[in-house]
Design a protein around this motif. Structure first.
Motif, PDB file in Angstrom:
ATOM      1  N   MET A 145       1.983   5.283   4.795  1.00  0.00           N
ATOM      2  CA  MET A 145       3.143   4.854   4.017  1.00  0.00           C
ATOM      3  C   MET A 145       4.344   5.784   4.213  1.00  0.00           C
ATOM      4  O   MET A 145       5.494   5.367   4.133  1.00  0.00           O
ATOM      5  CB  MET A 145       2.792   4.810   2.525  1.00  0.00           C
ATOM      6  N   PHE A 146       4.079   7.051   4.501  1.00  0.00           N
ATOM      7  CA  PHE A 146       5.150   8.044   4.534  1.00  0.00           C
ATOM      8  C   PHE A 146       5.941   8.045   5.844  1.00  0.00           C
ATOM      9  O   PHE A 146       6.784   8.904   6.053  1.00  0.00           O
ATOM     10  CB  PHE A 146       4.579   9.431   4.246  1.00  0.00           C
ATOM     11  N   LYS A 147       5.655   7.064   6.727  1.00  0.00           N
ATOM     12  CA  LYS A 147       6.494   6.918   7.922  1.00  0.00           C
ATOM     13  C   LYS A 147       7.910   6.509   7.519  1.00  0.00           C
ATOM     14  O   LYS A 147       8.868   6.747   8.244  1.00  0.00           O
ATOM     15  CB  LYS A 147       5.873   5.878   8.862  1.00  0.00           C
ATOM     16  N   ALA A 177       9.563   3.315  -9.603  1.00  0.00           N
ATOM     17  CA  ALA A 177       9.250   2.782  -8.272  1.00  0.00           C
ATOM     18  C   ALA A 177       9.489   1.278  -8.226  1.00  0.00           C
ATOM     19  O   ALA A 177      10.013   0.748  -7.237  1.00  0.00           O
ATOM     20  CB  ALA A 177       7.810   3.107  -7.903  1.00  0.00           C
ATOM     21  N   ILE A 178       9.135   0.571  -9.293  1.00  0.00           N
ATOM     22  CA  ILE A 178       9.332  -0.878  -9.352  1.00  0.00           C
ATOM     23  C   ILE A 178      10.823  -1.210  -9.346  1.00  0.00           C
ATOM     24  O   ILE A 178      11.260  -2.151  -8.669  1.00  0.00           O
ATOM     25  CB  ILE A 178       8.659  -1.464 -10.617  1.00  0.00           C
ATOM     26  N   CYS A 215      -3.506  -8.306   4.704  1.00  0.00           N
ATOM     27  CA  CYS A 215      -2.086  -8.337   5.077  1.00  0.00           C
ATOM     28  C   CYS A 215      -1.219  -8.581   3.848  1.00  0.00           C
ATOM     29  O   CYS A 215      -1.463  -9.492   3.071  1.00  0.00           O
ATOM     30  CB  CYS A 215      -1.832  -9.443   6.105  1.00  0.00           C
ATOM     31  N   THR A 216      -0.188  -7.771   3.673  1.00  0.00           N
ATOM     32  CA  THR A 216       0.712  -7.928   2.530  1.00  0.00           C
ATOM     33  C   THR A 216       2.098  -8.393   2.946  1.00  0.00           C
ATOM     34  O   THR A 216       3.046  -8.325   2.178  1.00  0.00           O
ATOM     35  CB  THR A 216       0.808  -6.610   1.735  1.00  0.00           C
ATOM     36  N   GLU A 217       2.215  -8.855   4.223  1.00  0.00           N
ATOM     37  CA  GLU A 217       3.482  -9.378   4.740  1.00  0.00           C
ATOM     38  C   GLU A 217       4.614  -8.367   4.587  1.00  0.00           C
ATOM     39  O   GLU A 217       5.701  -8.691   4.132  1.00  0.00           O
ATOM     40  CB  GLU A 217       3.829 -10.699   4.046  1.00  0.00           C
ATOM     41  N   CYS A 218       4.321  -7.121   4.977  1.00  0.00           N
ATOM     42  CA  CYS A 218       5.328  -6.057   4.857  1.00  0.00           C
ATOM     43  C   CYS A 218       6.344  -6.100   5.998  1.00  0.00           C
ATOM     44  O   CYS A 218       7.380  -5.436   5.933  1.00  0.00           O
ATOM     45  CB  CYS A 218       4.650  -4.686   4.828  1.00  0.00           C
ATOM     46  N   GLY A 219       6.047  -6.856   7.058  1.00  0.00           N
ATOM     47  CA  GLY A 219       6.994  -7.009   8.154  1.00  0.00           C
ATOM     48  C   GLY A 219       6.956  -5.915   9.202  1.00  0.00           C
ATOM     49  O   GLY A 219       7.764  -5.921  10.138  1.00  0.00           O
ATOM     50  N   GLY A 254       7.770   4.616   1.126  1.00  0.00           N
ATOM     51  CA  GLY A 254       6.399   5.106   1.215  1.00  0.00           C
ATOM     52  C   GLY A 254       5.993   5.884  -0.017  1.00  0.00           C
ATOM     53  O   GLY A 254       4.894   5.698  -0.556  1.00  0.00           O
ATOM     54  N   LEU A 255       6.869   6.767  -0.475  1.00  0.00           N
ATOM     55  CA  LEU A 255       6.584   7.545  -1.678  1.00  0.00           C
ATOM     56  C   LEU A 255       6.489   6.629  -2.893  1.00  0.00           C
ATOM     57  O   LEU A 255       5.620   6.811  -3.752  1.00  0.00           O
ATOM     58  CB  LEU A 255       7.675   8.600  -1.893  1.00  0.00           C
ATOM     59  N   SER A 256       7.367   5.633  -2.943  1.00  0.00           N
ATOM     60  CA  SER A 256       7.347   4.682  -4.063  1.00  0.00           C
ATOM     61  C   SER A 256       6.028   3.903  -4.086  1.00  0.00           C
ATOM     62  O   SER A 256       5.429   3.699  -5.143  1.00  0.00           O
ATOM     63  CB  SER A 256       8.528   3.710  -3.955  1.00  0.00           C
ATOM     64  N   HIS A 257       5.579   3.472  -2.901  1.00  0.00           N
ATOM     65  CA  HIS A 257       4.310   2.745  -2.824  1.00  0.00           C
ATOM     66  C   HIS A 257       3.153   3.647  -3.227  1.00  0.00           C
ATOM     67  O   HIS A 257       2.232   3.216  -3.936  1.00  0.00           O
ATOM     68  CB  HIS A 257       4.098   2.224  -1.397  1.00  0.00           C
ATOM     69  N   ALA A 258       3.189   4.903  -2.778  1.00  0.00           N
ATOM     70  CA  ALA A 258       2.126   5.849  -3.123  1.00  0.00           C
ATOM     71  C   ALA A 258       2.079   6.077  -4.633  1.00  0.00           C
ATOM     72  O   ALA A 258       0.994   6.148  -5.230  1.00  0.00           O
ATOM     73  CB  ALA A 258       2.347   7.169  -2.386  1.00  0.00           C
ATOM     74  N   ILE A 259       3.241   6.169  -5.255  1.00  0.00           N
ATOM     75  CA  ILE A 259       3.307   6.368  -6.705  1.00  0.00           C
ATOM     76  C   ILE A 259       2.679   5.177  -7.428  1.00  0.00           C
ATOM     77  O   ILE A 259       1.907   5.343  -8.383  1.00  0.00           O
ATOM     78  CB  ILE A 259       4.765   6.570  -7.159  1.00  0.00           C
ATOM     79  N   VAL A 260       2.992   3.956  -6.964  1.00  0.00           N
ATOM     80  CA  VAL A 260       2.417   2.761  -7.582  1.00  0.00           C
ATOM     81  C   VAL A 260       0.902   2.750  -7.390  1.00  0.00           C
ATOM     82  O   VAL A 260       0.144   2.444  -8.318  1.00  0.00           O
ATOM     83  CB  VAL A 260       3.045   1.480  -6.992  1.00  0.00           C
TER      84      VAL A 260
END
Length: 251
Positions: free
Chosen positions: A11-13, A74-75, A234-238, A18-24
């Protein structure tokens, strides 16, 4: 698994999302324990994780209290990213994909807000010794006190918050199988079962086998269980589009 799922390494790429996703994700792990306690306390009077010991229980409550706010922040960022920043790779693939993300983000926001209002009201009407370790519950409680709410009003807020949180969790679980956010369930085992072979390696086909009438994949049943699990994860992150030459040439 430990670095990719628990550590959220990939996520941190892209550092801020990435940080927001990690927090969630980390918040999901911590807050779920609070949600479980919340539900069990509705079935078993006075149930709590206090039997783990005051130090551990206090640490858990502190983490939950902090993550309520971190996840909510994060949301808010994710809404801003989709509505204002609009990166190309998040272009919706379908109408369902477009509102699906906003629906899930809204449910998570409701869970965090209801948790804050619940802990804030309980901070006043049923204060416990370990509440001193809940900084944001104290802030919410101060807000309620500034509104000069009566004990009866706070009790109503507490009840509404409990039911809102509980029903939102049930709605979340019922909707999840029909959402791209099924990756919440599928991604972790998918990473665990990742092949350790070099990426891109193909299995050899025995073209001399005259009994074999089909090669490759022609229908869903031809996929392996792992390939099907890839699809559910798959979460369709693109990200695949971001690195696809055909997509990047608009062809």
């Amino acid at each position: 698994f430990l670095t990719g799922v628990i550590g959220q390494k990939k996520m941190f790429k892209d550092i801020v999302p990435g940080l927001s996703h990690a927090i969630v994700f980390w918040g999901f792990l911590v807050v779920t324990l609070g949600t479980l306690e919340l539900i069990l306390s509705g079935i078993i009077p006075d149930f709590s994780w206090l039997f783990l010991g005051v130090p551990l229980y206090s640490a858990l409550l502190t983490l939950q209290d902090i993550f309520y706010v971190l996840v909510l922040c994060a949301i808010v960022f994710f809404f801003y990213r989709r509505l204002v920043l609009k990166p190309d790779r998040l272009t919706p693939l379908s109408r369902h994909s477009a509102w699906d993300a906003y629906f899930i983000l809204s449910l998570i926001a409701i869970l965090m807000i209801s948790s804050l209002t619940l802990t804030g009201s309980e901070f006043i009407i049923n204060r416990q010794p370990w509440d001193i370790f809940k900084p944001f519950a104290a802030v919410t409680a101060s807000l309620f006190q500034s509104l000069h709410l009566s004990p009866e009003d706070l009790k109503i807020i507490s009840e509404i918050s409990w039911w809102t949180h509980f029903l939102t969790v049930l709605l979340f679980f019922c909707y999840l199988p029909f959402s791209k956010h099924l990756h919440v369930v599928a991604a972790a085992p998918n990473v665990f079962f990742t092949s350790l072979n070099p990426r891109g390696r193909l299995n050899k086909l025995d073209l001399s086998d005259e009994s074999q009438t089909e090669f490759g994949v022609g229908k869903i049943e031809d996929f392996s269980w792992k390939q099907l699990l890839d699809g559910y994860a798959c979460t369709e992150c693109g990200r695949c589009n971001e690195f696809c030459p055909t997509y990047n040439t608009a062809k």
